[in-house]
Structure formats: structure tokens, C-alpha cells
Design a protein around this motif. Structure first.
Motif, PDB file in Angstrom:
ATOM      1  N   GLU A  23       0.438   9.096  -6.134  1.00  0.00           N
ATOM      2  CA  GLU A  23       0.902  10.483  -6.023  1.00  0.00           C
ATOM      3  C   GLU A  23       1.687  10.896  -7.262  1.00  0.00           C
ATOM      4  O   GLU A  23       1.511  12.012  -7.778  1.00  0.00           O
ATOM      5  CB  GLU A  23       1.764  10.662  -4.775  1.00  0.00           C
ATOM      6  N   ALA A  24       2.531  10.009  -7.758  1.00  0.00           N
ATOM      7  CA  ALA A  24       3.322  10.321  -8.960  1.00  0.00           C
ATOM      8  C   ALA A  24       2.399  10.523 -10.161  1.00  0.00           C
ATOM      9  O   ALA A  24       2.590  11.459 -10.954  1.00  0.00           O
ATOM     10  CB  ALA A  24       4.321   9.200  -9.235  1.00  0.00           C
ATOM     11  N   LYS A  25       1.390   9.668 -10.293  1.00  0.00           N
ATOM     12  CA  LYS A  25       0.441   9.803 -11.412  1.00  0.00           C
ATOM     13  C   LYS A  25      -0.316  11.126 -11.298  1.00  0.00           C
ATOM     14  O   LYS A  25      -0.516  11.828 -12.298  1.00  0.00           O
ATOM     15  CB  LYS A  25      -0.532   8.625 -11.406  1.00  0.00           C
ATOM     16  N   ASP A  26      -0.715  11.489 -10.073  1.00  0.00           N
ATOM     17  CA  ASP A  26      -1.430  12.763  -9.870  1.00  0.00           C
ATOM     18  C   ASP A  26      -0.542  13.956 -10.201  1.00  0.00           C
ATOM     19  O   ASP A  26      -1.027  14.969 -10.715  1.00  0.00           O
ATOM     20  CB  ASP A  26      -1.935  12.874  -8.432  1.00  0.00           C
ATOM     21  N   GLU A  73       0.044   6.030 -18.112  1.00  0.00           N
ATOM     22  CA  GLU A  73      -0.328   4.638 -18.344  1.00  0.00           C
ATOM     23  C   GLU A  73       0.602   3.694 -17.569  1.00  0.00           C
ATOM     24  O   GLU A  73       0.154   2.688 -17.011  1.00  0.00           O
ATOM     25  CB  GLU A  73      -0.298   4.322 -19.841  1.00  0.00           C
ATOM     26  N   PHE A  74       1.897   4.010 -17.525  1.00  0.00           N
ATOM     27  CA  PHE A  74       2.871   3.221 -16.761  1.00  0.00           C
ATOM     28  C   PHE A  74       2.461   3.178 -15.287  1.00  0.00           C
ATOM     29  O   PHE A  74       2.421   2.107 -14.673  1.00  0.00           O
ATOM     30  CB  PHE A  74       4.268   3.843 -16.923  1.00  0.00           C
ATOM     31  N   PHE A  75       2.144   4.346 -14.711  1.00  0.00           N
ATOM     32  CA  PHE A  75       1.751   4.398 -13.303  1.00  0.00           C
ATOM     33  C   PHE A  75       0.421   3.670 -13.075  1.00  0.00           C
ATOM     34  O   PHE A  75       0.251   2.995 -12.063  1.00  0.00           O
ATOM     35  CB  PHE A  75       1.668   5.848 -12.816  1.00  0.00           C
ATOM     36  N   LYS A  76      -0.490   3.783 -14.029  1.00  0.00           N
ATOM     37  CA  LYS A  76      -1.774   3.079 -13.900  1.00  0.00           C
ATOM     38  C   LYS A  76      -1.550   1.567 -13.861  1.00  0.00           C
ATOM     39  O   LYS A  76      -2.147   0.857 -13.037  1.00  0.00           O
ATOM     40  CB  LYS A  76      -2.706   3.457 -15.048  1.00  0.00           C
ATOM     41  N   ARG A  77      -0.665   1.061 -14.729  1.00  0.00           N
ATOM     42  CA  ARG A  77      -0.363  -0.381 -14.728  1.00  0.00           C
ATOM     43  C   ARG A  77       0.249  -0.813 -13.398  1.00  0.00           C
ATOM     44  O   ARG A  77      -0.093  -1.873 -12.867  1.00  0.00           O
ATOM     45  CB  ARG A  77       0.592  -0.723 -15.878  1.00  0.00           C
ATOM     46  N   LYS A  78       1.162   0.007 -12.868  1.00  0.00           N
ATOM     47  CA  LYS A  78       1.793  -0.324 -11.585  1.00  0.00           C
ATOM     48  C   LYS A  78       0.752  -0.348 -10.458  1.00  0.00           C
ATOM     49  O   LYS A  78       0.764  -1.245  -9.615  1.00  0.00           O
ATOM     50  CB  LYS A  78       2.893   0.692 -11.248  1.00  0.00           C
ATOM     51  N   ILE A  79      -0.120   0.657 -10.453  1.00  0.00           N
ATOM     52  CA  ILE A  79      -1.164   0.736  -9.419  1.00  0.00           C
ATOM     53  C   ILE A  79      -2.093  -0.474  -9.514  1.00  0.00           C
ATOM     54  O   ILE A  79      -2.418  -1.104  -8.496  1.00  0.00           O
ATOM     55  CB  ILE A  79      -1.957   2.058  -9.555  1.00  0.00           C
ATOM     56  N   ASP A  80      -2.504  -0.822 -10.731  1.00  0.00           N
ATOM     57  CA  ASP A  80      -3.380  -1.979 -10.931  1.00  0.00           C
ATOM     58  C   ASP A  80      -2.703  -3.273 -10.495  1.00  0.00           C
ATOM     59  O   ASP A  80      -3.332  -4.132  -9.867  1.00  0.00           O
ATOM     60  CB  ASP A  80      -3.809  -2.086 -12.397  1.00  0.00           C
ATOM     61  N   PHE A  81      -1.423  -3.419 -10.824  1.00  0.00           N
ATOM     62  CA  PHE A  81      -0.676  -4.614 -10.425  1.00  0.00           C
ATOM     63  C   PHE A  81      -0.635  -4.733  -8.905  1.00  0.00           C
ATOM     64  O   PHE A  81      -0.890  -5.817  -8.348  1.00  0.00           O
ATOM     65  CB  PHE A  81       0.749  -4.567 -10.997  1.00  0.00           C
ATOM     66  N   LEU A  82      -0.332  -3.631  -8.221  1.00  0.00           N
ATOM     67  CA  LEU A  82      -0.257  -3.660  -6.761  1.00  0.00           C
ATOM     68  C   LEU A  82      -1.625  -3.941  -6.142  1.00  0.00           C
ATOM     69  O   LEU A  82      -1.724  -4.675  -5.148  1.00  0.00           O
ATOM     70  CB  LEU A  82       0.321  -2.345  -6.234  1.00  0.00           C
ATOM     71  N   THR A  83      -2.665  -3.399  -6.742  1.00  0.00           N
ATOM     72  CA  THR A  83      -4.027  -3.665  -6.251  1.00  0.00           C
ATOM     73  C   THR A  83      -4.327  -5.161  -6.336  1.00  0.00           C
ATOM     74  O   THR A  83      -4.862  -5.748  -5.386  1.00  0.00           O
ATOM     75  CB  THR A  83      -5.065  -2.870  -7.067  1.00  0.00           C
ATOM     76  N   LYS A  84      -3.966  -5.788  -7.446  1.00  0.00           N
ATOM     77  CA  LYS A  84      -4.197  -7.232  -7.619  1.00  0.00           C
ATOM     78  C   LYS A  84      -3.396  -8.042  -6.608  1.00  0.00           C
ATOM     79  O   LYS A  84      -3.887  -9.039  -6.073  1.00  0.00           O
ATOM     80  CB  LYS A  84      -3.853  -7.665  -9.047  1.00  0.00           C
ATOM     81  N   GLN A  85      -2.156  -7.625  -6.333  1.00  0.00           N
ATOM     82  CA  GLN A  85      -1.333  -8.339  -5.357  1.00  0.00           C
ATOM     83  C   GLN A  85      -1.948  -8.250  -3.960  1.00  0.00           C
ATOM     84  O   GLN A  85      -1.981  -9.239  -3.219  1.00  0.00           O
ATOM     85  CB  GLN A  85       0.099  -7.795  -5.348  1.00  0.00           C
ATOM     86  N   ILE A  86      -2.434  -7.063  -3.604  1.00  0.00           N
ATOM     87  CA  ILE A  86      -3.082  -6.883  -2.302  1.00  0.00           C
ATOM     88  C   ILE A  86      -4.335  -7.756  -2.223  1.00  0.00           C
ATOM     89  O   ILE A  86      -4.585  -8.413  -1.202  1.00  0.00           O
ATOM     90  CB  ILE A  86      -3.418  -5.393  -2.067  1.00  0.00           C
ATOM     91  N   GLU A  87      -5.104  -7.795  -3.310  1.00  0.00           N
ATOM     92  CA  GLU A  87      -6.320  -8.603  -3.343  1.00  0.00           C
ATOM     93  C   GLU A  87      -6.011 -10.100  -3.248  1.00  0.00           C
ATOM     94  O   GLU A  87      -6.836 -10.872  -2.758  1.00  0.00           O
ATOM     95  CB  GLU A  87      -7.127  -8.312  -4.608  1.00  0.00           C
ATOM     96  N   LYS A 117       0.826  -1.213   0.000  1.00  0.00           N
ATOM     97  CA  LYS A 117       0.000   0.000   0.000  1.00  0.00           C
ATOM     98  C   LYS A 117       0.859   1.261   0.000  1.00  0.00           C
ATOM     99  O   LYS A 117       0.487   2.259  -0.617  1.00  0.00           O
ATOM    100  CB  LYS A 117      -0.953  -0.008   1.201  1.00  0.00           C
ATOM    101  N   VAL A 118       2.010   1.224   0.681  1.00  0.00           N
ATOM    102  CA  VAL A 118       2.923   2.374   0.669  1.00  0.00           C
ATOM    103  C   VAL A 118       3.425   2.628  -0.746  1.00  0.00           C
ATOM    104  O   VAL A 118       3.415   3.760  -1.242  1.00  0.00           O
ATOM    105  CB  VAL A 118       4.108   2.149   1.646  1.00  0.00           C
ATOM    106  N   VAL A 119       3.852   1.574  -1.424  1.00  0.00           N
ATOM    107  CA  VAL A 119       4.346   1.704  -2.796  1.00  0.00           C
ATOM    108  C   VAL A 119       3.214   2.165  -3.715  1.00  0.00           C
ATOM    109  O   VAL A 119       3.400   3.047  -4.557  1.00  0.00           O
ATOM    110  CB  VAL A 119       4.950   0.368  -3.291  1.00  0.00           C
ATOM    111  N   GLN A 120       2.033   1.596  -3.521  1.00  0.00           N
ATOM    112  CA  GLN A 120       0.882   1.971  -4.337  1.00  0.00           C
ATOM    113  C   GLN A 120       0.566   3.463  -4.167  1.00  0.00           C
ATOM    114  O   GLN A 120       0.300   4.163  -5.148  1.00  0.00           O
ATOM    115  CB  GLN A 120      -0.327   1.121  -3.930  1.00  0.00           C
ATOM    116  N   THR A 121       0.627   3.958  -2.950  1.00  0.00           N
ATOM    117  CA  THR A 121       0.375   5.378  -2.676  1.00  0.00           C
ATOM    118  C   THR A 121       1.394   6.257  -3.396  1.00  0.00           C
ATOM    119  O   THR A 121       1.039   7.311  -3.950  1.00  0.00           O
ATOM    120  CB  THR A 121       0.405   5.650  -1.159  1.00  0.00           C
ATOM    121  N   LYS A 122       2.643   5.829  -3.419  1.00  0.00           N
ATOM    122  CA  LYS A 122       3.668   6.599  -4.129  1.00  0.00           C
ATOM    123  C   LYS A 122       3.364   6.686  -5.618  1.00  0.00           C
ATOM    124  O   LYS A 122       3.530   7.737  -6.235  1.00  0.00           O
ATOM    125  CB  LYS A 122       5.054   5.993  -3.893  1.00  0.00           C
TER     126      LYS A 122
END
Length: 153
Positions: A43-46, A99-113, A35-40
Motif C-alpha cells: 500500500e505504501a509503495k502504491d 525501491e526500498f518498499f520493493k526490497r521489503k516486499i521481496d524480503f517478506l515474500t521470501k520469508q513467507i515462502e 502478510k499484514v506487514v507485506q500488505t502495508k
């Protein structure tokens, strides 16, 4: 291999409880780190929204460390350098970066799930062990009380 918890001794149950506590602690820590990495990444995407043509040439503060900044000017609003890991940076345009950040966020979301059900399962198993331990302790207390009652008579 299924084990009947009622057949285990109290020391065995205590060991099993300790093992489940370690596993739940590890899984909880893993989720927190993800979740820490996902938040980063979020923030980077924003931050990519700042890169607009109307912001070209504007002054900004450039971080040197987390608490030290120097003044700078935004000269390129179309390209950024993205840290892709192990010290490698790749120049990307704004849309590719988003798009790169979106893929990373989605990947981390799947790992958490993926981890959360395992965490819930381990927690449930730990609770079952604790219930059996409490039942065995109550049985021992009843036996000790009945033995001390028969010894007094």
C-alpha cells in the motif's frame, strides 16, 4: 531421530499431536503477521504514485490518527520521509523509496515462502499422528468388543 508412530502409546500420540498443533498454529500466525506487514508495504509503495509534479500544490487530507484528518497541501512531490524502523526516519526521493518498499516486499515474500513448507510438513506430520491414533482406537474397540463377547458366552 525417526520415531515409529505405531510404537507410541495413545497418551504419547496425543502429546505429539498437541505439539504439532501448537507448531502449526505458530507458523500460521507468523505467516499471517508477515502478510499484514507485506500488505502495508504494498500500500505504501502504491501511494508513491500520487507524488507527481502535476499534484504539487494540491490539497489533501493528512491523517493525524486512523480516524482523524486535517487539510493540507502537497508541497514537495520529490521527497518523502520513510520509517526505517525503531523510530528512525530517512528522507528519500520517490524512486529510492519505491525501491526500498520493493526490497521489503521481496524480503517478506521470501520469508513467507520459507515458512510455508515447514507448515505443510508439520501439518502432514500431525495428520499422520491422527491416523495412527484412529487406528489404535479402532484396535482397542475391536479388542473390547471381542472381550465383552467372550465374557457373555
Amino acid at each position: 531421530m525417526a520415531v515409529n508412530l505405531a510404537e507410541l502409546s495413545l497418551p504419547q500420540l496425543e502429546g505429539l499431536k498437541g505439539q504439532f498443533e501448537q507448531e502449526t498454529e505458530f507458523l500460521t500466525s507468523s505467516i499471517a503477521q508477515l502478510k499484514v506487514v507485506q500488505t502495508k508495504y504494498v500500500e505504501a509503495k502504491d501511494c508513491m504514485n500520487v507524488l507527481k509534479t502535476e499534484n504539487k500544490g494540491k490539497e489533501l487530507l493528512v491523517p493525524l490518527t486512523s480516524s482523524m484528518y486535517v487539510p493540507g497541501t502537497l508541497s514537495d512531490v520529490e521527497h518523502v520521509l520513510v520509517d526505517v524502523g525503531t523510530g528512525y526516519y530517512v528522507e528519500k526521493n520517490v524512486e529510492d523509496t519505491k525501491e526500498f518498499f520493493k526490497r521489503k516486499i521481496d524480503f517478506l515474500t521470501k520469508q513467507i515462502e520459507k515458512i510455508q513448507p515447514a507448515l505443510q510438513e508439520k501439518h502432514g506430520m500431525k495428520q499422520a499422528v491422527i491416523e495412527v491414533m484412529n487406528m489404535k482406537i479402532q484396535q482397542l474397540q475391536v479388542q473390547q468388543a471381542s472381550q465383552s463377547g467372550t465374557m457373555k458366552a
